[in-house]
Design an enzyme around this catalytic site. Structure first.
Site, PDB file in Angstrom:
ATOM      1  N   HIS A 117       1.706   0.787   7.488  1.00  0.00           N
ATOM      2  CA  HIS A 117       0.860   1.139   8.628  1.00  0.00           C
ATOM      3  C   HIS A 117       1.647   1.902   9.683  1.00  0.00           C
ATOM      4  O   HIS A 117       1.181   2.070  10.794  1.00  0.00           O
ATOM      5  CB  HIS A 117       0.242  -0.121   9.246  1.00  0.00           C
ATOM      6  CG  HIS A 117      -0.380  -1.030   8.229  1.00  0.00           C
ATOM      7  ND1 HIS A 117       0.308  -2.078   7.661  1.00  0.00           N
ATOM      8  CD2 HIS A 117      -1.605  -1.010   7.650  1.00  0.00           C
ATOM      9  CE1 HIS A 117      -0.482  -2.693   6.771  1.00  0.00           C
ATOM     10  NE2 HIS A 117      -1.637  -2.062   6.748  1.00  0.00           N
TER      11      HIS A 117
HETATM   12  S1  FES Z   1       3.380  -1.572   9.509  1.00  0.00           S
HETATM   13 FE1  FES Z   1       2.032  -2.962   8.549  1.00  0.00          FE
HETATM   14  S2  FES Z   1       3.376  -4.192   7.366  1.00  0.00           S
HETATM   15 FE2  FES Z   1       4.691  -2.809   8.384  1.00  0.00          FE
END
Ligand code: FES
Length: 131
Positions: free
Chosen positions: A90
């Site tokens: 993410h």
């Molecule tokens: S940014 Fe979602 S698990 Fe690392």
């Protein structure tokens, strides 16, 4: 390394890598490691370590627990990137001390586990002699 079933990185940072740490501080959520649950007191410093050149950190993103990727080279993630860890799940970003960038989904810095040096070349993880 593995500790309590979790991956742990031990990274020897070069003097040049350490010199890059202050540059990222204005972009970090917790540059002074104020969230006390993320590191022992002896790692609450600018390098988040006992010995400045040696980072010991749990290699799990503090968002959902994925393993970030190590991108030490400046500019390797984006222009101006000073080197650090990037979690592709993410998009969380951490500097070379495991400090999270503001705006990342990860809420806190990477965890520094309790540890201590048994000798100049041996680190014991999980026991810092403080009970
Ligand atoms: S940014 Fe979602 S698990 Fe690392």
């Amino acid at each position: 390394m593995e500790w309590r079933g979790r991956p742990v990185w031990i990274l020897r940072r070069t003097p040049e890598m350490l010199e890059r740490l202050p540059a990222s501080e204005p972009l970090l959520s917790d540059p002074a490691s104020a969230v006390s649950s993320q590191q022992p007191e002896y790692a609450r410093n600018a390098t988040r370590s006992i010995e400045p050149e040696v980072l010991v950190t749990v290699a799990l993103c503090t968002h959902l627990g994925c393993i970030p990727t190590y991108y030490p080279e400046p500019g390797s993630v984006q222009p101006g990137w000073p080197g650090g860890f990037y979690c592709p799940c993410h998009g969380s970003k951490f500097d070379l001390a495991g400090r999270v960038y503001r705006g990342s989904p990860a809420p806190t810095n990477l965890v520094i586990p309790p540890h201590r040096y048994l000798s100049a070349t041996t680190i014991l993880i999980g026991d810092d002699g403080k009970g």
